[in-house]
Enzyme design. Sequence first.
Site, PDB file in Angstrom:
ATOM      1  N   ALA A 183      60.066   8.495 -15.486  1.00 38.24           N
ATOM      2  CA  ALA A 183      61.306   8.425 -16.254  1.00 38.24           C
ATOM      3  C   ALA A 183      61.103   8.942 -17.672  1.00 38.24           C
ATOM      4  CB  ALA A 183      61.823   6.984 -16.300  1.00 38.24           C
ATOM      5  N   HIS A 184      59.905   9.485 -17.944  1.00 35.84           N
ATOM      6  CA  HIS A 184      59.561   9.933 -19.293  1.00 35.84           C
ATOM      7  C   HIS A 184      59.147  11.400 -19.242  1.00 35.84           C
ATOM      8  CE1 HIS A 184      58.098   5.496 -19.802  1.00 35.84           C
ATOM      9  NE2 HIS A 184      59.413   5.583 -19.760  1.00 35.84           N
ATOM     10  N   GLN A 185      59.968  12.271 -19.786  1.00 33.75           N
ATOM     11  CA  GLN A 185      59.621  13.687 -19.860  1.00 33.75           C
ATOM     12  C   GLN A 185      59.524  14.066 -21.336  1.00 33.75           C
ATOM     13  OE1 GLN A 185      63.034  13.200 -18.130  1.00 33.75           O
ATOM     14  NE2 GLN A 185      61.743  12.131 -16.672  1.00 33.75           N
ATOM     15  N   MET A 206      54.726  14.108 -18.474  1.00 31.81           N
ATOM     16  CA  MET A 206      55.669  13.381 -17.625  1.00 31.81           C
ATOM     17  C   MET A 206      55.364  11.893 -17.444  1.00 31.81           C
ATOM     18  SD  MET A 206      57.925  15.573 -15.770  1.00 31.81           S
ATOM     19  CE  MET A 206      57.792  15.522 -13.997  1.00 31.81           C
ATOM     20  N   HIS A 207      54.216  11.403 -17.931  1.00 32.85           N
ATOM     21  CA  HIS A 207      53.848  10.014 -17.642  1.00 32.85           C
ATOM     22  C   HIS A 207      53.985   9.713 -16.150  1.00 32.85           C
ATOM     23  CE1 HIS A 207      54.511   7.985 -21.863  1.00 32.85           C
ATOM     24  NE2 HIS A 207      53.421   8.724 -21.819  1.00 32.85           N
TER      25      HIS A 207
END
Length: 629
Positions: free
Chosen positions: A565-567, A399-400
């Site tokens: 915002a990164h998955q 997920m960052h």
Amino acid sequence: MSTREQTLAAIVDTFVPASDGLPSASEMGVHTRLLEEVAALGKPALASQLDLLLRMVDTPLGNLVVSGRPQAVSRMSPAARERWLKALGASPLGLRRMAFQDLKRLTLLLAYGIEDSPWRATTGFVPPRPDRANPSRVTVRTPRPGETYAADAVVIGSGVGGGLTAAVLAAAGKKVLVLERAAMVTEEGFGGPELAGLGALFLDRGLAATTDRWISIRAGSAVGGGSVVNWSSSLRAPAAVREEWREAGIGDELDTHYDAVERETGVTLDESPRNGPNGRLAAGLDALGIEWQTIPRNVRGCTDCGPCAVGCRTGAKQSVLRTYLAQACADGAEILDQTEVLTVILEGGCAAGVTARVPGGAITVRAPLVALAGGSILSPAVLQRSGIAPATAGHNLRMHPVTAIGGIYGESLAPWSGVPQSVMSDRFGEIDGAWGFRIEAAPTHPGLIGTGFPWWGPEVHNTYMRRCDGVAAFLAIVRDRTPGRIQLARDGSVQIKYAPGAAERELLRRAQVELARIHHAAGAERIVALTTPPADWEPSMPFEPYLDSLAARPIEPNRVLLFTAHQMSSCRIGQSPRTSTANPDGQVHGVPGLYVTDASAMPTASGVNPQLSLMAIARRTAQRMVAAS
């Protein structure tokens, strides 16, 4: 007004009471709007949880259970309600902190996000007036229930990976259908009010979160997916990450695909001027002797108007809506919107199409090629409902996790205007082997600032909000190795189970200190950690002890705000079906004709904004789909 509404009105008015001639939150209708937003999510379990909470806290016994205070909230004085909220926010019990953050974030998002809110007007926000572009040339329609379609290939999702895959397949002469769960929004609907954009263009109306609500999740849900709402940062994966991907079966041929995608989407350094926050970030990094780079972006003719996160109305952002989807439609592809894929049809162990829910019923699409590109949250849910790859689909989610530190400066930075991201430092990108964090800036709007900045009484929060024009938010994007999981609840809803592990928490703690140090070097007049209770620095305070206190703060759910915002990686590519969902060609292990072409296919976290890498991997997989068929 019902008892539930009266209770909620009392709570929202504690967050935002009437002051200096400005109305209270309930006088603006925030409490009713809040209930409407929760209902619009279409998740009955969440609505029931909120209803139960409101009913419990408005009885002495119920509130004793919830907060340890045997008094109904609506019968408390305003000062007592403020103490009650603070006790929830600082509680050692995670459920109490979660209740506080849910109420706080929704109330303040609405109080400062509603377009005509008098409180929004106090922030100095000046809405941009971007010119409108010609609409994208795509073929979109909403199917009728009961229809059956036949195609050569069906693409599940119209986002970054799905749009590119559709273009490659259509260019190869295949009849392609793209199925998108969201409704079509054209450029005319982009770049508008903050709340309208969140509701129309994001998963769960911009309110998606992990099951414990610790990490807020921004995931695009639109025709064009995340490419419509992201900040256009286009970075290749670092060398250490590429080495991990080689071990998973994705080799040096990825460079060819990087080159092609950069060319086709206009990635350059020419459209990356520094706005106020990015300028302050560069200044702070320079003052500390920390190297940084300009972020390449996929835009052409950007006017620096600012509302990129709710769609580019000018058409400068080269999203897949304006590039690959338009190209696919020119080659005969068709997009069906408001079409949510439920299952993949298997015949003889091979992919044979999909079933999907549409307004008023369902449809069936028959196709021997199926590209799974619904995103790392929804793609594994399709496989799970289909009984495909049950041991791996939804596992290994990355997920960052992102932490942010705000700085308030004595000058206008207009954080809602200009290029959202143009400065990045990877100085700390590999401080623990291949893991670390990258530093960037973020665009902000009043609703986002309102929900993100700490609330420790209305006076404290008002102090922040009246200086919004001078706010800069610096981010640390942590590359994670501790996996999360996507799974289906009993009611069929998708659950996002994820928490940073010990290694990630150490990186988040280090990142907060470094971000504060950069703000200090850049001349911030106030440094604001997004924690509950607040952890602020002002010039009258010694700085190094402040950093020590910040580093000592626990990284625990709903004590410090995290978002992502990164998955990635929830249906990842790999060599073994025991540890991966798809093989190195992108095909789901043991299911001919079914391929994964979105960020869920990434073998491990990219460590940087993943758009460019996702597109390169999707292009590689799409070409292999054509070759295999």
